[in-house]
Design an enzyme around this catalytic site. Structure first.
Site, PDB file in Angstrom:
ATOM      1  CG  ASP A 195      68.230  23.413  56.525  1.00  0.00           C
ATOM      2  OD1 ASP A 195      68.521  22.322  55.994  1.00  0.00           O
ATOM      3  OD2 ASP A 195      68.903  24.076  57.212  1.00  0.00           O
ATOM      4  NE  ARG A 245      67.056  17.304  55.583  1.00  0.00           N
ATOM      5  CZ  ARG A 245      67.697  18.580  55.504  1.00  0.00           C
ATOM      6  NH1 ARG A 245      67.280  19.552  55.934  1.00  0.00           N
ATOM      7  NH2 ARG A 245      68.945  18.861  55.067  1.00  0.00           N
TER       8      ARG A 245
HETATM    9  P1  FAD Z   1      59.490  14.024  67.337  1.00  0.00           P
HETATM   10  O1  FAD Z   1      58.305  14.226  66.806  1.00  0.00           O
HETATM   11  O2  FAD Z   1      60.218  15.293  68.002  1.00  0.00           O
HETATM   12  O3  FAD Z   1      59.782  12.845  68.457  1.00  0.00           O
HETATM   13  C1  FAD Z   1      59.118  11.361  68.056  1.00  0.00           C
HETATM   14  C2  FAD Z   1      60.239  10.522  68.939  1.00  0.00           C
HETATM   15  O4  FAD Z   1      61.501  10.385  68.290  1.00  0.00           O
HETATM   16  C3  FAD Z   1      60.115  10.658  70.323  1.00  0.00           C
HETATM   17  O5  FAD Z   1      59.035  10.291  70.820  1.00  0.00           O
HETATM   18  C4  FAD Z   1      61.491  10.059  70.603  1.00  0.00           C
HETATM   19  O6  FAD Z   1      61.228   8.649  70.647  1.00  0.00           O
HETATM   20  C5  FAD Z   1      62.429  10.332  69.434  1.00  0.00           C
HETATM   21  N1  FAD Z   1      62.976  11.583  69.606  1.00  0.00           N
HETATM   22  C6  FAD Z   1      63.037  12.877  69.069  1.00  0.00           C
HETATM   23  N2  FAD Z   1      63.876  13.760  69.582  1.00  0.00           N
HETATM   24  C7  FAD Z   1      64.681  12.864  70.364  1.00  0.00           C
HETATM   25  C8  FAD Z   1      65.925  13.275  71.219  1.00  0.00           C
HETATM   26  N3  FAD Z   1      66.155  14.653  71.205  1.00  0.00           N
HETATM   27  N4  FAD Z   1      66.230  12.355  71.971  1.00  0.00           N
HETATM   28  C9  FAD Z   1      65.770  11.105  71.977  1.00  0.00           C
HETATM   29  N5  FAD Z   1      64.776  10.782  71.136  1.00  0.00           N
HETATM   30  C10 FAD Z   1      64.129  11.600  70.548  1.00  0.00           C
HETATM   31  N6  FAD Z   1      62.444  21.180  60.000  1.00  0.00           N
HETATM   32  C11 FAD Z   1      62.357  22.034  59.270  1.00  0.00           C
HETATM   33  O7  FAD Z   1      61.159  22.743  59.327  1.00  0.00           O
HETATM   34  N7  FAD Z   1      62.944  22.332  58.204  1.00  0.00           N
HETATM   35  C12 FAD Z   1      64.248  21.732  57.927  1.00  0.00           C
HETATM   36  O8  FAD Z   1      64.891  22.274  56.913  1.00  0.00           O
HETATM   37  C13 FAD Z   1      64.362  20.889  58.635  1.00  0.00           C
HETATM   38  N8  FAD Z   1      65.644  19.997  58.619  1.00  0.00           N
HETATM   39  C14 FAD Z   1      65.987  18.899  59.506  1.00  0.00           C
HETATM   40  C15 FAD Z   1      66.988  18.158  59.295  1.00  0.00           C
HETATM   41  C16 FAD Z   1      67.328  17.030  59.799  1.00  0.00           C
HETATM   42  C17 FAD Z   1      68.254  16.060  59.482  1.00  0.00           C
HETATM   43  C18 FAD Z   1      66.473  16.678  60.870  1.00  0.00           C
HETATM   44  C19 FAD Z   1      66.649  15.656  61.883  1.00  0.00           C
HETATM   45  C20 FAD Z   1      65.287  17.357  61.285  1.00  0.00           C
HETATM   46  C21 FAD Z   1      65.059  18.724  60.421  1.00  0.00           C
HETATM   47  N9  FAD Z   1      64.110  19.363  60.973  1.00  0.00           N
HETATM   48  C22 FAD Z   1      63.858  20.267  59.871  1.00  0.00           C
HETATM   49  C23 FAD Z   1      63.132  19.492  62.303  1.00  0.00           C
HETATM   50  C24 FAD Z   1      61.970  18.444  61.899  1.00  0.00           C
HETATM   51  O9  FAD Z   1      60.959  19.169  61.466  1.00  0.00           O
HETATM   52  C25 FAD Z   1      61.454  18.190  63.381  1.00  0.00           C
HETATM   53  O10 FAD Z   1      61.305  19.406  64.113  1.00  0.00           O
HETATM   54  C26 FAD Z   1      62.373  17.453  64.366  1.00  0.00           C
HETATM   55  O11 FAD Z   1      63.181  16.359  63.736  1.00  0.00           O
HETATM   56  C27 FAD Z   1      61.804  16.680  65.379  1.00  0.00           C
HETATM   57  O12 FAD Z   1      60.858  15.823  64.909  1.00  0.00           O
HETATM   58  P2  FAD Z   1      61.366  14.079  64.829  1.00  0.00           P
HETATM   59  O13 FAD Z   1      60.668  13.728  63.641  1.00  0.00           O
HETATM   60  O14 FAD Z   1      62.665  14.157  65.062  1.00  0.00           O
HETATM   61  O15 FAD Z   1      60.589  13.538  66.398  1.00  0.00           O
END
Ligand code: FAD
Length: 296
Positions: free
Chosen positions: A125, A176
């Protein structure tokens, strides 16, 4: 700790009753590796792979970091023994980066070496921007040493990421792409949501264009997932989608019919702070949590 420890997988029949309240069990598999592996089995049946994360971060002592490194080695044995489609994902500060870079490198090398011998992929991560150099350096060295079998997360909100991707394109591992979960200073990061989304799309295109494979789309955002499908059609590069346990799960199962999908599944005793982070980031989750608490 050997794979015969209380935490290790002994088959679903021997599963202890979970101590995690139902409201938190939407986002966390349980306190034990056995519960996490049971989740992996169920995901496997639905065509979704599992990324197992033992909760833990910001350790300040070598003993804590060594203990989690040992637990990850046991987890690798458990995954190999259970024969499920699972990999692991660890935080650098969980493996000792907060103690020293040398401790992190030592623990990371041990976990990756053991995992490589068992054909299990290890992801790192990405934490806040002060850790990026050390994390990428460890990833690059281990991916080159093992010819792959290692993955790293990069964050689209950081201004440095396009340059990092240029360098990572020739490394034989997986990357990722996420938007970035840390509150970073404007001197090093895009802070407006729209700008982060733009940067995410740009980075995605770079990866599909320049990488031979190993592209992981770490996002729940339908716009990014659709964009990845378009880029795959254009460049032909293999990719997978990664999402968190408890978030858009129906979409994960639907997507798995056409794309490689992996679910990030946290487990372990330190579940409370992870649960509150999920609740805090989205109002719907807060209502979900309150409803569950009020209804007993
Ligand atoms: P967002 O910008 O939060 O949302 C965009 C759209 O996605 C929303 O408008 C909605 O349509 C949909 N959406 C988002 N969340 C939801 C929900 N809960 N329910 C329904 N719809 C939703 N971050 C790090 O800094 N370091 C890491 O190592 C790291 N590892 C990760 C590993 C995985 C597998 C994932 C999925 C995320 C990880 N993250 C990590 C977190 C990442 O940086 C984001 O903070 C997080 O994924 C939110 O961004 P998003 O792209 O999902 O969408």
């Amino acid at each position: 700790m050997s794979s015969g420890s209380a935490e290790s997988y002994k088959g679903s029949a021997a599963l202890p009753e979970s101590v995690i309240p139902p409201v938190a069990s939407r986002f966390v598999a349980g306190e034990t590796a056995a519960e996490a592996l049971e989740r992996a089995r169920r995901l496997d049946d639905r065509g979704v792979g599992t990324i197992l994360n033992r909760l833990g971060e910001h350790y300040e002592t070598r003993a804590d970091a060594d203990a989690d490194a040992a637990a990850y080695r046991d987890l690798v044995d458990d995954i190999a023994g259970a024969g499920v489609r699972a990999c692991v994902s660890a935080k650098p500060s969980q493996l000792g980066l907060g103690v020293s870079e040398a401790v992190f490198r030592e623990n990371a090398a041990e976990v990756v070496g053991h995992a490589a011998a068992n054909d299990v992929v290890v992801w790192f991560d990405m934490e806040d921007h002060t850790t990026t150099d050390a994390t990428l350096a460890a990833y690059e060295a281990l991916a080159r040493e093992h010819g792959g079998g290692v993955g790293v997360c990069v964050q689209a909100n950081l201004e440095r990421t396009p340059a990092d991707l240029d360098r990572l394109a020739s490394v034989p591992g997986k990357v990722r792409l996420v938007k970035g979960a840390y509150d970073e200073p404007a001197a090093v990061a895009h802070t407006e949501k729209a700008r982060v989304n733009e940067a995410y799309e740009d980075c995605l295109e770079t990866m599909f264009r320049d990488f031979d494979g190993g592209v992981a789309v770490g996002s729940h955002d339908p716009a990014m997932i659709d964009r990845a499908a378009v880029l795959h059609a254009e460049y032909g590069t293999d990719y997978e989608v990664q999402m968190l346990m408890g978030v858009r799960e129906d979409t994960q199962y639907d997507l798995a019919e056409t794309v490689d999908v992996w679910q990030y599944v946290p487990y372990g005793g330190k579940w409370l702070s992870y649960f509150w982070r999920r609740v805090a980031e989205r109002r719907e989750n807060l209502w979900f949590a309150l409803r569950a608490i009020l209804s007993g």
